[in-house]
Design an enzyme around this catalytic site. Sequence first.
Site, PDB file in Angstrom:
ATOM      1  N   ARG A   1      18.965 -13.101 -29.835  1.00  0.00           N
ATOM      2  CA  ARG A   1      18.858 -12.006 -28.872  1.00  0.00           C
ATOM      3  C   ARG A   1      18.496 -10.668 -29.523  1.00  0.00           C
ATOM      4  O   ARG A   1      18.603  -9.624 -28.887  1.00  0.00           O
ATOM      5  CB  ARG A   1      20.178 -11.860 -28.103  1.00  0.00           C
ATOM      6  CG  ARG A   1      20.446 -13.013 -27.150  1.00  0.00           C
ATOM      7  CD  ARG A   1      21.643 -12.736 -26.268  1.00  0.00           C
ATOM      8  NE  ARG A   1      21.894 -13.816 -25.323  1.00  0.00           N
ATOM      9  CZ  ARG A   1      21.337 -13.928 -24.136  1.00  0.00           C
ATOM     10  NH1 ARG A   1      20.438 -13.025 -23.749  1.00  0.00           N
ATOM     11  NH2 ARG A   1      21.626 -14.929 -23.333  1.00  0.00           N
TER      12      ARG A   1
ATOM     13  N   GLY B   1      24.265 -25.474 -17.347  1.00  0.00           N
ATOM     14  CA  GLY B   1      22.909 -25.666 -16.812  1.00  0.00           C
ATOM     15  C   GLY B   1      21.796 -25.199 -17.720  1.00  0.00           C
ATOM     16  O   GLY B   1      20.640 -25.538 -17.511  1.00  0.00           O
TER      17      GLY B   1
ATOM     18  N   ASP C   1      13.306  -9.008 -20.772  1.00  0.00           N
ATOM     19  CA  ASP C   1      13.488  -8.159 -21.942  1.00  0.00           C
ATOM     20  C   ASP C   1      12.674  -8.679 -23.132  1.00  0.00           C
ATOM     21  O   ASP C   1      12.047  -7.898 -23.854  1.00  0.00           O
ATOM     22  CB  ASP C   1      14.968  -8.082 -22.326  1.00  0.00           C
ATOM     23  CG  ASP C   1      15.768  -7.201 -21.376  1.00  0.00           C
ATOM     24  OD1 ASP C   1      15.232  -6.161 -20.943  1.00  0.00           O
ATOM     25  OD2 ASP C   1      16.908  -7.558 -21.041  1.00  0.00           O
TER      26      ASP C   1
ATOM     27  N   GLY D   1      23.503 -15.838 -13.794  1.00  0.00           N
ATOM     28  CA  GLY D   1      22.403 -15.099 -13.176  1.00  0.00           C
ATOM     29  C   GLY D   1      22.684 -13.630 -13.365  1.00  0.00           C
ATOM     30  O   GLY D   1      23.100 -12.936 -12.444  1.00  0.00           O
ATOM     31  N   ARG D   2      22.461 -13.123 -14.558  1.00  0.00           N
ATOM     32  CA  ARG D   2      22.978 -11.834 -15.050  1.00  0.00           C
ATOM     33  C   ARG D   2      22.977 -10.716 -14.017  1.00  0.00           C
ATOM     34  O   ARG D   2      23.979 -10.083 -13.776  1.00  0.00           O
ATOM     35  CB  ARG D   2      22.142 -11.386 -16.264  1.00  0.00           C
ATOM     36  CG  ARG D   2      22.956 -10.848 -17.384  1.00  0.00           C
ATOM     37  CD  ARG D   2      22.266  -9.723 -18.095  1.00  0.00           C
ATOM     38  NE  ARG D   2      22.231  -8.532 -17.270  1.00  0.00           N
ATOM     39  CZ  ARG D   2      23.250  -7.708 -17.126  1.00  0.00           C
ATOM     40  NH1 ARG D   2      24.379  -7.951 -17.744  1.00  0.00           N
ATOM     41  NH2 ARG D   2      23.167  -6.654 -16.346  1.00  0.00           N
TER      42      ARG D   2
ATOM     43  N   THR E   1      13.591 -17.937 -17.940  1.00  0.00           N
ATOM     44  CA  THR E   1      14.975 -17.527 -17.647  1.00  0.00           C
ATOM     45  C   THR E   1      15.478 -18.349 -16.477  1.00  0.00           C
ATOM     46  O   THR E   1      14.810 -18.460 -15.454  1.00  0.00           O
ATOM     47  CB  THR E   1      15.132 -16.029 -17.324  1.00  0.00           C
ATOM     48  OG1 THR E   1      16.469 -15.799 -16.875  1.00  0.00           O
ATOM     49  CG2 THR E   1      14.177 -15.538 -16.263  1.00  0.00           C
TER      50      THR E   1
END
Length: 545
Positions: free
Chosen positions: A139, A420, A170, A245-246, A197
Amino acid sequence: MKTSALQQARAAYQPKLPKALQGAVKVQEGAPTQSVDNQEEIKALFPNTYGMPLVEFVPGETENAKQMNVGIILSGGQAPGGHNVISGLFDQVKKLNPNNKLYGFLMGPGGDHDYVEITEELLKDYRNTGGFDLIGSGRTKLEKEEQFEKGLEIIRQLNINAIVIIGGDDSNTNACVLAEYYAAKNYGVQVIGCPKTIDGDLKNSQIETSFGFDTATKTYSEVIGNIERDCNSARKYWHFIKLMGRSASHIALECALQTQPNICLISEEIEAKDQTLNDIIENIAEVVAYRASQGNNFGVVLIPEGLVEFIPAIGRLIQELNDLLAAHGADYADLDKDAQRAYILAHLTEENRATFETLPEGVARQLSLDRDPHGNVQVSLIETEKLISDMVGAKLAQWKKEGKYNGKFSALHHFFGYEGRCAAPSNFDADYCYALGTSAALLIASGKTGYMAIVKNTTARTDEWKAGGVPITMMMNMERRNGEMKPVIRKALVELEGKPFKAFVAQRDQWAKETCYVYPGPIQYWGPAEVCDQPTKTLELEQEK
């Protein structure tokens, strides 16, 4: 490595490609593009990669025997199908010229430039598998000149012509910045992105869905369906399920459309209606009380991971906390827990201080913890499902004293996230990702940089899909991050006027009162196309003619 019988059988699956990618390919360019907002600022920041045309691949007459070496980076959280992007990229790179090489950089952008050459022998055990374990991910944010120059050293050493960055909004913002830097310096290094994502928030007019969303939501929906069946069998528990799911609620909405729970919260609606935390609690408690009056002391509630940020009062608090920690994080970091709380209370505005003081201590603490590398609150650490069920329980206890409620309320909690992210990809994601990798290789062969590989028309048969590329600058706008205005890819939130949300709204009152559960079962790989190759409900509704 040891493989299961299923993995061995899946390794033999040959992903299906759009017709345009099955043979020789040529590039068809569209009109010039502009960013979704803040056009002048984005153009000034990206003068070398702004305004480029959309690209579509169409059948050609001769193969482009392009010689090139390519480096690949997996960035951010895992998503099912990443290995198939690598497979599609590898196969197309070798098809263009057998001497071409593909290098995988280990552990993402922050992996100290360790690498491995991707070979058929190495790749064969990873085709059609989940996870990012072939080369790992990271990250680290790519944004500083010294990072770009340090990366260039290994790029030159390996004679790499192009870098492919597989990531979310990002990570692809990073790809755009890197492409612009290398273009401005005339280094001759291309940069291509791929839309990854499970959150589903990297989509727009050109990107219909991000890869991994299909598999992840089907995986979660299977388990939610299992819980619903258990819930309907035991008839004594309320299950509060938080879903990854941020920021956006796409995962929660898709799982609700697949499983029909009693309640599904949609963060974007809560923000639009300016609902308070107490409003949310009252609404859930009313459903619990109604079902109890019908003899049903059980139910299922879906909660999106980023909910707290969308409750307007808490959202305003988070924004001020972001700015405060960006400016004074060093002063704050060395204090003990009590002193940190006192420091925050002393520096907040009156309105936000009042909100902070009303939050349970654990949640308040989690909101003021260190941010992730992109400056985001680490919402997955906040146990929203427990916070909400505790507050619903307290509300029901109050109503019981007042004689307004006479049911039983027992809550169980779940968080479905990591389960998931690395699931074996569905046929949809296996095909979609392979086509994205193939498209990325062809964008490189066509001399493009600052583009994201795209595949469109994805509710049609696979051979009717359309492949190409979109300039990353087309998706960008300016947003406040870590106290500064930064160029970033705009997140796609749930559209309250969109067909998926409207389909949900049309049914949710019935789901709340009645028990309408649907049990999707596990992902199917072999069998009728309508079972094995179906897209998500979200895609079907969005592309409904």
